[in-house]
Motif scaffolding. Structure first.
Motif, short mmCIF file in Angstrom:
data_model
loop_
_atom_site.label_atom_id
_atom_site.label_comp_id
_atom_site.label_asym_id
_atom_site.label_seq_id
_atom_site.Cartn_x
_atom_site.Cartn_y
_atom_site.Cartn_z
N TYR A 149 0.81 -1.22 0.00
CA TYR A 149 0.00 0.00 0.00
C TYR A 149 0.85 1.28 0.00
O TYR A 149 0.29 2.37 0.14
N ASP A 150 2.15 1.15 -0.14
CA ASP A 150 3.04 2.32 -0.07
C ASP A 150 2.64 3.47 -1.00
O ASP A 150 2.78 4.64 -0.63
N PRO A 151 2.13 3.21 -2.22
CA PRO A 151 1.81 4.34 -3.12
C PRO A 151 0.66 5.22 -2.66
O PRO A 151 0.47 6.31 -3.20
N ILE A 152 -0.15 4.78 -1.68
CA ILE A 152 -1.28 5.62 -1.24
C ILE A 152 -1.10 6.11 0.19
O ILE A 152 -2.03 6.69 0.77
N PHE A 153 0.08 5.92 0.78
CA PHE A 153 0.28 6.34 2.17
C PHE A 153 1.35 7.42 2.26
O PHE A 153 2.50 7.21 1.88
N THR A 154 0.94 8.59 2.76
CA THR A 154 1.86 9.69 3.01
C THR A 154 2.03 9.85 4.51
O THR A 154 1.06 10.19 5.21
N PRO A 155 3.22 9.59 5.06
CA PRO A 155 3.41 9.71 6.50
C PRO A 155 3.36 11.16 6.98
O PRO A 155 3.63 12.08 6.20
N GLU A 156 3.01 11.33 8.23
CA GLU A 156 2.95 12.67 8.83
C GLU A 156 4.27 13.40 8.64
O GLU A 156 5.35 12.81 8.82
N GLY A 157 4.17 14.69 8.29
CA GLY A 157 5.38 15.49 8.14
C GLY A 157 6.02 15.38 6.78
O GLY A 157 7.07 15.98 6.52
N GLU A 158 5.43 14.58 5.88
CA GLU A 158 5.98 14.36 4.54
C GLU A 158 4.97 14.79 3.49
O GLU A 158 3.77 14.81 3.73
N THR A 159 5.48 15.10 2.31
CA THR A 159 4.60 15.36 1.17
C THR A 159 4.66 14.22 0.17
O THR A 159 3.88 14.17 -0.77
N ARG A 160 5.60 13.31 0.39
CA ARG A 160 5.76 12.15 -0.49
C ARG A 160 5.15 10.91 0.13
O ARG A 160 5.12 10.76 1.35
N THR A 161 4.68 10.01 -0.74
CA THR A 161 4.23 8.71 -0.25
C THR A 161 5.45 7.85 0.05
O THR A 161 6.58 8.15 -0.39
N PHE A 162 5.21 6.76 0.77
CA PHE A 162 6.29 5.80 1.01
C PHE A 162 6.90 5.32 -0.31
O PHE A 162 8.09 5.07 -0.42
N ALA A 163 6.05 5.18 -1.34
CA ALA A 163 6.52 4.64 -2.63
C ALA A 163 7.33 5.66 -3.42
O ALA A 163 7.93 5.31 -4.44
N GLU A 164 7.35 6.92 -2.98
CA GLU A 164 8.17 7.94 -3.63
C GLU A 164 9.51 8.12 -2.93
O GLU A 164 10.37 8.87 -3.41
N MET A 165 9.70 7.45 -1.81
CA MET A 165 10.93 7.60 -1.04
C MET A 165 11.94 6.53 -1.43
O MET A 165 11.56 5.40 -1.80
N GLU A 166 13.21 6.88 -1.29
CA GLU A 166 14.25 5.86 -1.41
C GLU A 166 14.10 4.88 -0.25
O GLU A 166 13.60 5.24 0.83
N GLU A 167 14.54 3.65 -0.46
CA GLU A 167 14.36 2.61 0.55
C GLU A 167 14.94 3.03 1.90
O GLU A 167 14.32 2.84 2.95
N ALA A 168 16.13 3.62 1.88
CA ALA A 168 16.78 4.02 3.14
C ALA A 168 15.98 5.09 3.86
O ALA A 168 15.91 5.10 5.10
N GLU A 169 15.36 6.00 3.11
CA GLU A 169 14.54 7.05 3.72
C GLU A 169 13.31 6.44 4.39
O GLU A 169 12.98 6.78 5.53
N LYS A 170 12.64 5.57 3.67
CA LYS A 170 11.45 4.93 4.23
C LYS A 170 11.82 4.10 5.46
O LYS A 170 11.15 4.16 6.50
N ASN A 171 12.92 3.34 5.34
CA ASN A 171 13.30 2.46 6.44
C ASN A 171 13.68 3.21 7.70
O ASN A 171 13.66 2.66 8.80
N ALA A 172 14.04 4.49 7.56
CA ALA A 172 14.42 5.28 8.73
C ALA A 172 13.21 5.69 9.56
O ALA A 172 13.34 5.97 10.76
N ILE A 173 12.02 5.73 8.93
CA ILE A 173 10.83 6.23 9.65
C ILE A 173 9.68 5.25 9.66
O ILE A 173 8.63 5.54 10.23
N SER A 174 9.83 4.10 9.06
CA SER A 174 8.70 3.18 8.89
C SER A 174 8.27 2.54 10.21
O SER A 174 8.99 2.54 11.21
N HIS A 175 7.08 1.97 10.17
CA HIS A 175 6.55 1.24 11.31
C HIS A 175 7.46 0.07 11.69
O HIS A 175 7.69 -0.19 12.87
N ARG A 176 8.02 -0.62 10.69
CA ARG A 176 8.91 -1.75 10.97
C ARG A 176 10.21 -1.25 11.63
O ARG A 176 10.73 -1.87 12.55
N ALA A 177 10.70 -0.10 11.14
CA ALA A 177 11.92 0.47 11.73
C ALA A 177 11.69 0.83 13.20
O ALA A 177 12.56 0.62 14.05
N ARG A 178 10.52 1.37 13.50
CA ARG A 178 10.23 1.76 14.88
C ARG A 178 10.07 0.54 15.78
O ARG A 178 10.51 0.55 16.94
#
Length: 199
Positions: free
Chosen positions: A159-188
């Motif tokens: 579902y990454d293409p339809i989810f924009t995390p708080e504080g971001e203007t990009r969806t998870f699917a628009e982020m580089e993997e390292a960027e997403k992994n730094a803030i994702s639910h799994r990372a937390r």
């Protein structure tokens, strides 16, 4: 929190048959000297996820793997929750995509089920560490955000293409993997696990 007994040289079973997940956790745990074995490589059966919560399903998988191998086991259960859908798809996130993993269709189903002002959503990941004696420890990660339509981005999965995390203007699917992994639910969730078990 009490330190949990995962030392360098420990073998840990990842209660998953997902090769991508194995690669991700192997990388995360390599720095700590933990060897990760997958349930798939050990020919362990995949238990039916019959629980009604992320924590319940994570524990079910981890306990089964720990008892079958007599080794500590780690599992995760995660999904997308949409407020206007009463928390759905939630634990059924993968099932909404059907046997063919048709996530574009599942994303349309979410979009069609909510109004233009009903965008609040969150991703949750619950990790469960289980030991052969049946002891379990749970670690939860959550990231809040909004449903975005139309889908944007080609990276990520599910579902990454339809989810924009708080504080971001990009969806998870628009982020580089390292960027997403730094803030994702799994990372937390993994951060909580690491602090309790490895640091």
């Amino acid at each position: 929190m009490t330190q949990l007994p995962l030392k360098a040289g420990t073998k840990l079973v990842l209660a998953s048959h997902n090769k991508g997940k194995l690669a991700e956790f192997s990388t995360l745990l390599a720095d700590f000297g933990i060897t990760v074995l997958s349930a798939g490589d050990l020919d362990l059966p995949e238990p039916d996820e019959t629980e009604t919560t992320f924590a319940g399903n994570a524990a079910l998988k981890a306990v089964a793997a720990a008892k079958a191998t007599n080794l500590p086991a780690l599992s995760d259960d995660s999904g997308l929750c949409v407020s206007a859908l009463g928390g759905a798809p939630g634990i059924y996130s993968a099932r909404w995509a059907g046997p063919d993993k048709d996530f574009p269709a599942a994303m349309v189903r979410i979009h069609d089920g909510i109004g233009p002002d009903e965008r609040d959503a969150w991703f949750i990941c619950v990790l469960c560490l289980a030991f052969p004696d049946g002891t379990t420890h749970l670690f939860e990660g959550r990231v809040n955000g909004q449903i975005t339509w139309p889908p944007r981005g080609k990276k990520g999965h599910g579902y990454d293409p339809i989810f924009t995390p708080e504080g971001e203007t990009r969806t998870f699917a628009e982020m580089e993997e390292a960027e997403k992994n730094a803030i994702s639910h799994r990372a937390r969730a993994f951060k909580a696990f690491r602090e309790a078990c490895l640091d």
